[in-house]
Design an enzyme around this catalytic site. Sequence first.
Site, PDB file in Angstrom:
ATOM      1  N   LYS A   1     -68.282 -95.507 -40.062  1.00  0.00           N
ATOM      2  CA  LYS A   1     -67.334 -94.564 -39.470  1.00  0.00           C
ATOM      3  C   LYS A   1     -66.223 -94.317 -40.474  1.00  0.00           C
ATOM      4  CE  LYS A   1     -66.848 -92.388 -35.483  1.00  0.00           C
ATOM      5  NZ  LYS A   1     -67.928 -91.947 -34.578  1.00  0.00           N
TER       6      LYS A   1
HETATM    7  P1  NAD Z   1     -63.212 -83.078 -30.043  1.00  0.00           P
HETATM    8  O1  NAD Z   1     -62.060 -83.280 -30.928  1.00  0.00           O
HETATM    9  O2  NAD Z   1     -64.127 -81.916 -30.266  1.00  0.00           O
HETATM   10  O3  NAD Z   1     -62.741 -82.999 -28.511  1.00  0.00           O
HETATM   11  C1  NAD Z   1     -61.953 -83.984 -27.920  1.00  0.00           C
HETATM   12  C2  NAD Z   1     -61.472 -83.498 -26.571  1.00  0.00           C
HETATM   13  O4  NAD Z   1     -60.722 -84.541 -25.953  1.00  0.00           O
HETATM   14  C3  NAD Z   1     -60.550 -82.288 -26.646  1.00  0.00           C
HETATM   15  O5  NAD Z   1     -60.777 -81.471 -25.528  1.00  0.00           O
HETATM   16  C4  NAD Z   1     -59.171 -82.913 -26.570  1.00  0.00           C
HETATM   17  O6  NAD Z   1     -58.188 -82.001 -26.086  1.00  0.00           O
HETATM   18  C5  NAD Z   1     -59.428 -84.046 -25.600  1.00  0.00           C
HETATM   19  N1  NAD Z   1     -58.451 -85.132 -25.715  1.00  0.00           N
HETATM   20  C6  NAD Z   1     -57.897 -85.635 -26.844  1.00  0.00           C
HETATM   21  N2  NAD Z   1     -57.025 -86.603 -26.529  1.00  0.00           N
HETATM   22  C7  NAD Z   1     -57.050 -86.728 -25.190  1.00  0.00           C
HETATM   23  C8  NAD Z   1     -56.360 -87.547 -24.261  1.00  0.00           C
HETATM   24  N3  NAD Z   1     -55.445 -88.415 -24.683  1.00  0.00           N
HETATM   25  N4  NAD Z   1     -56.666 -87.411 -22.950  1.00  0.00           N
HETATM   26  C9  NAD Z   1     -57.576 -86.515 -22.535  1.00  0.00           C
HETATM   27  N5  NAD Z   1     -58.236 -85.686 -23.350  1.00  0.00           N
HETATM   28  C10 NAD Z   1     -57.976 -85.796 -24.661  1.00  0.00           C
HETATM   29  O7  NAD Z   1     -64.026 -84.461 -30.105  1.00  0.00           O
HETATM   30  P2  NAD Z   1     -65.550 -84.715 -29.726  1.00  0.00           P
HETATM   31  O8  NAD Z   1     -66.354 -84.574 -30.974  1.00  0.00           O
HETATM   32  O9  NAD Z   1     -65.901 -83.943 -28.511  1.00  0.00           O
HETATM   33  O10 NAD Z   1     -65.518 -86.277 -29.386  1.00  0.00           O
HETATM   34  C11 NAD Z   1     -65.179 -86.768 -28.090  1.00  0.00           C
HETATM   35  C12 NAD Z   1     -65.695 -88.187 -27.950  1.00  0.00           C
HETATM   36  O11 NAD Z   1     -67.125 -88.204 -28.129  1.00  0.00           O
HETATM   37  C13 NAD Z   1     -65.155 -89.203 -28.963  1.00  0.00           C
HETATM   38  O12 NAD Z   1     -65.080 -90.468 -28.349  1.00  0.00           O
HETATM   39  C14 NAD Z   1     -66.240 -89.234 -30.027  1.00  0.00           C
HETATM   40  O13 NAD Z   1     -66.238 -90.430 -30.771  1.00  0.00           O
HETATM   41  C15 NAD Z   1     -67.473 -89.122 -29.150  1.00  0.00           C
HETATM   42  N6  NAD Z   1     -68.675 -88.663 -29.845  1.00  0.00           N
HETATM   43  C16 NAD Z   1     -68.699 -87.442 -30.449  1.00  0.00           C
HETATM   44  C17 NAD Z   1     -69.874 -87.014 -31.061  1.00  0.00           C
HETATM   45  C18 NAD Z   1     -70.002 -85.642 -31.654  1.00  0.00           C
HETATM   46  O14 NAD Z   1     -71.145 -85.228 -31.941  1.00  0.00           O
HETATM   47  N7  NAD Z   1     -68.939 -84.875 -31.836  1.00  0.00           N
HETATM   48  C19 NAD Z   1     -70.998 -87.851 -31.089  1.00  0.00           C
HETATM   49  C20 NAD Z   1     -70.925 -89.095 -30.463  1.00  0.00           C
HETATM   50  C21 NAD Z   1     -69.760 -89.477 -29.841  1.00  0.00           C
END
Ligand code: NAD
Length: 416
Positions: free
Chosen positions: A108
């Site tokens: 990561k």
């Molecule tokens: P992103 O940045 O695209 O979206 C994050 C979302 O969460 C946004 O809508 C943001 O406004 C919201 N957010 C941020 N802080 C917040 C808070 N304090 N309270 C409530 N909402 C909040 O990120 P993402 O890529 O969608 O990732 C989200 C989660 O999924 C993370 O835990 C990430 O590690 C996990 N994840 C992502 C992927 C991927 O393919 N992008 C893969 C596996 C896991």
Amino acid sequence: MNTSPAMSTFDEVNVFFDRAADRLGMADGVREMLRSPWRELRVTVPVRMDNGEIEVFTGYRIQHNGARGPYKGGVRFHPDADVEEVRALASLMTWKTALVEIPFGGAKGGVQCDPLTMSNGELNRLTRRYTQNIEHLLGVNRDIPAPDLGTNAQTMAWMMDAYGQIHGHTPGIVTGKPVELGGSVGRDSATGRGAIYVTTEMAKDMNMDPAGARIVVQGFGQVGSWAARIAAEQGCTVIAVSDVDGGTFNSQGLDVEALVKLKDEGGSVQNFKGGESISNNDLLELDCDILIPAAIDRVIHADNAPRVKAKVIIEAANHPLTPEADDILNDRGIRIVPDILVNAGGVIVSYFEWTQNLYQHTWDMDRVNDELSKIMTRAFTSVKDRVQAEGVTYREAAFLIGLERVAHVAELRGFI
Ligand code: NAD
């Protein structure tokens, strides 16, 4: 957020790790080798901001375990992306890639910054300098980054370009790129789609009609917005969603496509006309069938876990539950499907993207989604079988399978 986290995120993930290692009767030395990150790099990332000042950020790339293949894992831009959080996320990647049987290890990256307050130019410069500072650890057969919280396809295009300036054009160095630059169709929706495959399988298992289920999604970014869209397409009623500013709730169901349009136009879901505004804390406690945390870690903890009303929690975010919350919810009979299974769709389609780049092939959307579905279904079935065979939770089963596979390969390679 948890108001008083007693342990670091890495310590918390290792509570789950230790429970599985205990059950497997793993020797202390093997346990220590599997728990510890193999390599950690901390970098200083100076960036000239638009106002002419230099701001200095701290970044990390942590390679947790490479026994099963090249390191793989996203890059997070977030104020909380400190060394402990990045370590925790790197270790989760190790267990995730093993659980879904794709040929990668776990890594990561992260930069402690607030991308919401930075311009595109500042983010471009930050990404390039970070990439230059970690590039000696990267390689298509060494370590392949991807997007995570606060980063996206544009960030990956900048990373690929910065790496290419040193090593020559290398599309396979990152995944989650724009399709025009060698990205895979279906990568943007993959994590959300995978989460909904798991949701559907779990609902069937509980004799719940997924089409009638009332779903709450926290986070409306890459993962949460696609999870909500695909759930709605399948006939589920999405009653609440949120972003960092707050959420929107409608007991009759939200118009998810209209919410996506609002977000694309730069709005916040909190201001959606088709629902009433709700705080992120209240959203987690709504009466619903399925709760999908898809934002940040540790949002459900000892304080709010007793008030969660969902029947099932689908962990689309990484580490959204503290171990204390996990215990409380398990005691209350709430089913929890763990992150390393639920959100594996992202790294699975990243694997397809990397394969396409290596062979200079392109797959169509049907092929990507079919192959994704096969791998997710196989992984879900292996976890479910383990739950039934040993009477453990879904999280315990997923960790048991992941640990066994990594330990086995480490032994074959002669590390232990
Ligand atoms: P992103 O940045 O695209 O979206 C994050 C979302 O969460 C946004 O809508 C943001 O406004 C919201 N957010 C941020 N802080 C917040 C808070 N304090 N309270 C409530 N909402 C909040 O990120 P993402 O890529 O969608 O990732 C989200 C989660 O999924 C993370 O835990 C990430 O590690 C996990 N994840 C992502 C992927 C991927 O393919 N992008 C893969 C596996 C896991």
